[in-house]
Motif scaffolding. Structure first.
Motif, short mmCIF file in Angstrom:
data_model
loop_
_atom_site.label_atom_id
_atom_site.label_comp_id
_atom_site.label_asym_id
_atom_site.label_seq_id
_atom_site.Cartn_x
_atom_site.Cartn_y
_atom_site.Cartn_z
N ASP A 86 0.97 -1.28 0.09
CA ASP A 86 -0.07 0.02 0.13
C ASP A 86 0.78 1.18 -0.06
OD1 ASP A 86 -2.34 -1.43 0.12
OD2 ASP A 86 -2.78 -1.52 2.06
N ARG A 134 -1.64 -6.79 -6.87
CA ARG A 134 -2.00 -7.15 -5.45
C ARG A 134 -3.56 -7.89 -5.30
NH1 ARG A 134 -3.48 -3.30 -0.60
NH2 ARG A 134 -3.41 -4.79 1.03
N LYS A 135 -4.41 -7.25 -6.04
CA LYS A 135 -5.84 -7.75 -6.21
C LYS A 135 -5.65 -9.12 -6.84
CE LYS A 135 -8.19 -4.09 -5.00
NZ LYS A 135 -8.35 -3.94 -3.45
N ASN A 180 -3.32 -11.43 -6.59
CA ASN A 180 -2.59 -12.20 -5.62
C ASN A 180 -3.94 -12.46 -4.47
OD1 ASN A 180 -0.36 -12.27 -6.88
ND2 ASN A 180 0.70 -10.88 -5.68
N MET A 181 -4.24 -11.46 -3.98
CA MET A 181 -5.46 -11.55 -3.17
C MET A 181 -6.59 -12.74 -3.59
SD MET A 181 -5.67 -7.78 -1.37
CE MET A 181 -6.83 -8.31 -0.40
N ALA A 187 -5.43 -16.21 -3.33
CA ALA A 187 -5.22 -16.76 -1.86
C ALA A 187 -6.59 -17.44 -1.39
CB ALA A 187 -4.87 -15.52 -0.95
#
Length: 151
Positions: free
Chosen positions: A122, A144-145, A147-148, A151
């Protein structure tokens, strides 16, 4: 505890703070919390440029002191803002982004390096945006989105 209270009361009663300019380490050995409060109350008499070198043996104390100074007066320790980036990343990573948003005395290049080394995504996105690298910030945000989602 009684001796420590007496020591700090004596210092206050006799306004001895200016005489402690080079003895801060000795006070810390008696009580860090009491020393910290005294240092914060005496920012003009005992400025950060004088205090920080005497706390160098403990990065956690340097961080706590500079964080509290920043909360009181963001400009009072602005010469230490670049140094604080690393301290926040190591000792209070959840506060790094907030510090980046509020502080102005740090180098964007140094901030970028800290964010990369500490995987502070961030904060990394924020710094990239401040640097005008909006495309890189967006790419990092999308990664990042993704990778989220995986998960």
């Amino acid at each position: 505890a009684g001796r420590v209270s007496h020591l700090f009361a004596f210092i206050e009663q006799h306004a001895l703070q200016p005489h402690l300019r080079h003895k801060i380490g000795r006070l810390v050995a008696h009580s860090w919390p009491r020393t910290l409060e005294m240092l914060l109350a005496q920012l003009e008499t005992l400025p950060p440029a004088l205090v920080v070198p005497q706390l160098e043996g403990s990065p956690a104390r340097v961080h706590e002191y500079l964080h509290r100074v920043f909360e009181l007066d963001a400009a009072a320790a602005s010469t230490f803002h670049t140094r604080q980036l690393e301290l926040y990343a190591e000792h209070a990573p959840d506060q790094l982004l907030s510090f980046l948003r509020q502080a102005s005395g740090y180098s964007l290049e140094a901030a970028l390096g800290v964010c990369e080394r500490h995987a502070a995504v961030d904060a990394h996105i924020f710094v990239l945006s401040r640097m005008g690298s909006h495309r890189d910030a967006l790419a990092l945000l999308l990664e990042r989105k993704r990778n989220m989602a995986e998960a």
